[in-house]
Design an enzyme around this catalytic site. Structure first.
Site, short mmCIF file in Angstrom:
data_model
loop_
_atom_site.label_atom_id
_atom_site.label_comp_id
_atom_site.label_asym_id
_atom_site.label_seq_id
_atom_site.Cartn_x
_atom_site.Cartn_y
_atom_site.Cartn_z
N CYS A 50 -29.10 -6.29 16.19
CA CYS A 50 -29.40 -5.73 14.87
C CYS A 50 -28.36 -6.19 13.83
O CYS A 50 -28.29 -7.37 13.53
CB CYS A 50 -29.50 -4.21 14.97
SG CYS A 50 -30.33 -3.51 13.54
N SER A 89 -12.82 24.45 33.62
CA SER A 89 -13.73 25.55 33.30
C SER A 89 -14.65 25.85 34.47
O SER A 89 -15.38 26.83 34.46
CB SER A 89 -14.60 25.16 32.10
OG SER A 89 -15.51 24.15 32.50
N GLY A 90 -14.64 24.96 35.48
CA GLY A 90 -15.55 25.13 36.60
C GLY A 90 -16.85 24.39 36.36
O GLY A 90 -17.68 24.26 37.24
N GLY A 91 -17.06 23.90 35.14
CA GLY A 91 -18.24 23.10 34.84
C GLY A 91 -18.11 21.71 35.46
O GLY A 91 -17.04 21.35 35.96
N VAL A 92 -19.21 20.96 35.40
CA VAL A 92 -19.23 19.66 36.07
C VAL A 92 -18.12 18.73 35.55
O VAL A 92 -17.37 18.14 36.33
CB VAL A 92 -20.60 18.96 35.85
CG1 VAL A 92 -20.66 17.67 36.63
CG2 VAL A 92 -21.74 19.88 36.21
N LYS A 114 -23.35 12.30 30.90
CA LYS A 114 -23.36 13.35 31.94
C LYS A 114 -23.82 12.81 33.30
O LYS A 114 -23.22 13.12 34.33
CB LYS A 114 -24.29 14.47 31.47
CG LYS A 114 -24.34 15.67 32.35
CD LYS A 114 -23.06 16.45 32.30
CE LYS A 114 -23.14 17.72 31.57
NZ LYS A 114 -21.85 18.30 31.24
N SER A 171 -15.22 19.17 33.77
CA SER A 171 -13.81 19.44 34.01
C SER A 171 -13.51 19.46 35.52
O SER A 171 -12.41 19.12 35.94
CB SER A 171 -13.35 20.73 33.33
OG SER A 171 -14.02 21.84 33.86
N SER A 172 -14.52 19.82 36.33
CA SER A 172 -14.28 19.80 37.78
C SER A 172 -14.07 18.36 38.25
O SER A 172 -13.18 18.08 39.07
CB SER A 172 -15.46 20.39 38.55
OG SER A 172 -15.77 21.65 38.06
#
Ligand code: XMP
Length: 513
Positions: free
Chosen positions: A82, A223-226, A369, A228-229
């Site tokens: 582009c 945080s225990g989330g994907v 993600k 940060s784990s």
């Protein structure tokens, strides 16, 4: 360590990380670098190829980004996309002009299949266009390899110098055979062999983390989330006991979540993370009292995280580095770089101006993600943790519209718990990107047991998405929604109405604030 690398040179387009990600999908390591990188810096990286991104400018704008002509003489293959294609044409003596007819969206493009770039591509193939300028005359030594009825140069090349350009975007899904074209560029033009996989990312990142951190101490925000784990386990593999992971229970977690996170990552779990849990619920409720504006709430929550981490770091002593599990969509939606601020993700735009750490390390900053999940599996994190739905750092704080109070947190926790329980029971959770209950700040009139009620409305949301940058509302079975509604109004005090959010992203976002 991967030996091959392709560089995406960023001229301000929207899809820059997507290009890098597509190249990585071809098993070739790829990084996005700003166009301000000097020629020497680029040469030092010894890239197998360079891709110029799109961008919102016209090559004739005074402020538009340019690059010195010498880059085309390095002998390194270049693909311009582009704006990048127009820049290549303009810099090398071709002519760029305002197109008499702009093209946006799906476009049938006729391609010259004898070009290496279009090897194995159909003669007429659907490509995604988005341009107002076009290449009117190709530079000397180039020839046209694709066109549309209104765009005479939809692609051009000078195979001898390994210079290629497309007016359309091969990286977006709407370009049906775009992956094939990028694959052709990376393998047949750049000569890559494809020596990169997610395990190379893990290996390379561990190595570079060790080099950067040396024998320093690191605090990882867990945080225990994907995300940060994965960051925590990566760090643990890299530096072992030099790492301390701090989990802040800000009172905005889902029901039972604090204990669940502690069970997995705490001292009784399988990981050696030096896990510290900080119960800071009241502190957050106090700070959030009376605050209703979404960005203000996000900033307060983001700042409080940092303050807690600073306090914990002081207790440990001599901690130089703070690690966060920031991923690419967090960065882009927080409006860093050139894109607009959508919302300040707590670990990026929500950071306070002064942070008392020498450096913040974000090892997953360039990943999407699903790539983070692949890295998680590579690290041996069990599937049930890796495939958990994401939960945002600011937690229920951004799922309670308006002021956050302890009472509202309880309501949304209970409603969300019921929703998740029923979704699991019905077995409809497979393939769902994210689903949760939120508390609208709306109260309405109802009737229960012959009495008038004036209570809150809960909103249920479920979306299908893989990149979390776009999403569509899931068509959940009505029986499931009816069951959840029934249970919520019966079991959760203070709620007399339940609604289902049918909006996609865009125009809405996944979270409510
Ligand atoms: P939105 O609401 O922007 O969310 O469509 C996209 C994805 O990002 C998550 N999200 C966050 N994650 N910190 C995070 O760690 C944040 O501040 C944040 N805000 C949104 C959201 O849950 C969804 O998965």
């Amino acid at each position: 360590m991967a030996k091959e690398m392709v560089i995406v040179l960023d001229f301000g387009g929207q899809y820059n990380q997507l290009i890098a990600r597509r190249v990585r999908e071809c098993n070739v390591y790829c990084e996005v670098l700003p166009y301000t990188k000097t020629l020497d810096e680029i040469k030092a990286l010894n890239p197998k190829g360079i891709i110029f991104t799109g961008g919102p400018n016209s090559v004739y704008d005074e402020t538009s980004p340019h690059y010195e002509k010498a880059i085309f003489e390095l002998g390194i293959p270049i693909l311009g996309i582009c704006y990048g294609s127009q820049l290549m044409a303009y810099t090398l003596g071709g002519e760029v002009a305002t197109a008499p007819v702009s093209e946006y969206g799906h476009t049938d493009v006729e391609v010259d299949t004898t070009s290496v770039l279009f090897h194995d591509v159909a003669d007429t193939t659907v490509c995604w266009m988005s341009h107002t300028d076009y290449i009117k005359e190709v530079p000397e030594g180039f020839h046209i390899t694709a066109h549309t009825p209104v765009c005479p140069v939809a692609a051009m090349e000078c195979a001898e110098k390994k210079l290629y350009a497309t007016q359309f975007h091969p990286e977006v899904m709407h370009t049906k055979e775009g992956m094939k074209m990028l694959h052709n560029f990376v393998y047949d033009v750049c000569g890559c062999v494809g020596d990169w996989k997610m395990d190379s990312f893990v290996e390379t990142t561990i190595k570079s983390l060790r080099e950067k951190i040396g024998d320093g101490k690191v605090l990882c925000a867990l945080s225990g989330g994907v995300d940060s784990s994965v960051a925590a386990v990566l760090l643990s593999k890299a530096i072992g006991k030099q790492l301390t992971c701090v989990f802040v229970d800000h009172g905005l977690l889902r029901k039972n979540e604090g204990d669940e996170v502690e069970a997995v990552f705490g001292p009784d779990g399988p990981y050696e993370l030096n896990f510290i849990r900080v119960n800071a619920q009241q502190r957050y409720y106090d700070k959030l009292k009376g605050v209703t504006e979404p960005e203000a709430k996000r900033k307060i929550i983001g700042e409080e995280f940092i303050r807690v981490f600073e306090e914990e770091a002081k207790k440990i002593g001599s901690v130089d580095f703070l690690v966060q599990g920031t991923i690419y969509p967090d960065v882009i939606e927080s409006g860093l770089g050139k894109s607009a601020v959508i919302k300040s993700h707590h670990n990026v735009g929500g950071l306070p101006d002064v942070v008392d750490f020498k450096e913040i390390i974000e090892p997953l900053r360039m990943l999407f993600k699903d790539e983070v999940r692949k890295a998680g599996l590579e690290l041996g994190i069990p599937e049930y943790l890796v495939y958990r739905q994401p939960f945002p750092g600011p937690g229920l704080g951004i799922r309670i519209i308006g002021e956050v109070t302890e009472e509202k947190v309880k309501i949304v926790q209970e409603a969300d718990y019921i929703y998740r329980e029923e979704i699991a029971k019905a077995g409809v959770d497979k393939g769902l990107g994210q689903y949760f209950a939120a508390l609208t700040n709306m109260r309405s009139v109802g009737v229960m047991g012959d009495f008038r009620t004036y209570d809150y409305a809960i909103a249920l949301r479920a979306v299908n998405t893989s990149d979390f940058m776009t999403a569509e509302a899931t068509q959940l079975p009505w029986e499931v929604l009816a069951k959840v509604t029934n249970r919520i109004v019966n079991e959760v005090k203070g709620v007399n109405r339940v609604m289902y959010d049918c909006t996609g992203k865009p125009p809405a976002t996944i979270e409510f604030e």
